[in-house]
Design a protein around this motif. Sequence first.
Motif, short mmCIF file in Angstrom:
data_model
loop_
_atom_site.label_atom_id
_atom_site.label_comp_id
_atom_site.label_asym_id
_atom_site.label_seq_id
_atom_site.Cartn_x
_atom_site.Cartn_y
_atom_site.Cartn_z
N PHE A 173 -20.96 50.95 9.53
CA PHE A 173 -19.54 50.66 9.32
C PHE A 173 -19.30 49.20 9.70
O PHE A 173 -19.85 48.70 10.68
N CYS A 205 -20.15 45.38 13.31
CA CYS A 205 -20.70 46.49 12.55
C CYS A 205 -21.42 47.44 13.49
O CYS A 205 -21.80 47.07 14.61
N TYR A 219 -17.97 50.63 4.74
CA TYR A 219 -19.39 50.82 5.07
C TYR A 219 -20.26 49.88 4.23
O TYR A 219 -19.85 49.40 3.17
N ARG A 239 -18.03 54.79 13.28
CA ARG A 239 -16.83 54.23 12.66
C ARG A 239 -15.73 53.97 13.70
O ARG A 239 -15.09 52.91 13.67
N ASP A 298 -25.34 51.61 5.35
CA ASP A 298 -24.51 52.72 5.85
C ASP A 298 -23.84 52.44 7.18
O ASP A 298 -23.10 53.29 7.69
#
Length: 544
Positions: free
Chosen positions: A465, A476, A448, A480, A463
């Motif tokens: 992932f 990103c 992260y 997740r 924050d």
Amino acid sequence: MTQTVNGDLFIRMLDNGARNLTNQHQEINALNVFPVPDGDTGTNMNLTFTNGIKDAKAVKSTHVGEISKALSRGLLMGARGNSGVILSQIFRGFSQSVEQKSTLNSMDIAEAFMQSKETAYKAVMRPVEGTILTVLREGAKKAYDWRLSNDNASIEEYFEVLIEASSVSLDNTPNLLPVLKEVGVVDSGGKGYLTVLEGFMAALKGEVIEVVEIVEDENAQSALANMEHDEFGYCTEFIVQIDSKQKRYDENIFRAELEGLGNSIVVVTDEDLVKVHVHTLNPGNALNLGQQYGEFLKLKIENMSEQHHTIMESDTAHAIKTKKDPEKYAIVTVAAGDGIHNLFKELRAEYIISGGQTMNPSTEDFVDLINSINAEHVFILPNNSNIILAANQARDILEDRDVHVLETKSIPQGLSACIMFNPEISVEENLEEMLEAVRNTTTAQVTYAIKDTVFENLEIKKDDFMGILEKDIIVCGPDRVDTTHKLLQALITEDKEIVTVLTGEDVSDEEMEAMGDYIENNFDVECEIHRGNQPVYSYIFGAE
């Protein structure tokens, strides 16, 4: 104005440099380009310099050369991460230049920093400009040339020029390294080096830098890293024979408990023996933790301020259980997470240093462990690009041992190397087979982001992932699983046949099973999935 530096002033300069680095190490960490939760340049330089100043202050002499030699040795053994190793080489060169000098004038110091530059560059196989090396080189050269034209220059005047030139060089590092400019930061290692110089200058002005109490976010061991600046604490070592009838032993839990007590922590587990090294203000608390798991075979407590030794050893004490006859091979590897530890042990990598992304082991960690191993040939697998220099430095120190560093940069590369290891063939054949496996292994990881940034036109939010393929962040997002799926699509190309999955401590059993199903249903590869329980990275993938 000061014309010469004697031993007392030199110690005050070193002390201020260390304290300044302690106070600013979090700011230096924040300069790391990758927004992953392992920004450790400042921490590594801080712990490295802490170890050096401890040895320097133990010298019972005012001879600058002798103090500098002790500093160099302490930095060398305590070096962590690439930035720490380079810092140790800077002061190794400095020490070599002033070794015969009891006091220093400004020309002595100017020549010493020029030697620092030569030594540090030689230590790095492929020096990169726009880093600490550039700041060192340009600052030292500018200050040296200025000193040649100013015969009567004071120490303060020399350092004013050195710091100014180094600062200008640091500000220019983004123009030499595009990745720095893209993220909008200067080089973190160069900033750490300049921080030390600024501490030196403060001492020359008669100032004493006080350590500011900092609430640590990153790693408990760095919270107490300034402990040794004040010349107190105890070097505590012990060996415990684990008793299965007492508290259940878990190395990760035990290490976490120790990290709350001090720093310079080494924990080595071998079957039913645990060897511990920790620097702490309360050795009794450390001993109480150890005694929960079994009986002591060896105790050693050294008062670091007085250099007094209290040693209690039994006749049966052994650092590591060894055979009477040496083994032909031993593999030393660096890893975090009990699941990954077990995988390496299953592949004959019996000697493990706990560490990795958030905790780079020192040169001394490698040296101590290898010295305890009774084997003819030792292979080191650093499994992290930021640990390779420390491993190489340990190999060079242990010149009487046959030590080989395979420059593995990830856990999957280390595991692949171990799979190809064959105890029945020669060293040369093993190195060839293991290195070939390393070259054929591609690594991907999911973690992260700790801050908003832009990396190669990819906008990253705190924050989020992130999917990292080798060295590049390629995807990103806030989810997740979705981020991981996209990463796998880039990782698993047609030439890949086997994918190894290591799940982190934050991944549930359900998510782990679902990820295995996704790979098997979408890719024509053999999938091996293991619970690694590693920190920081939710997933580590190796594709071969």
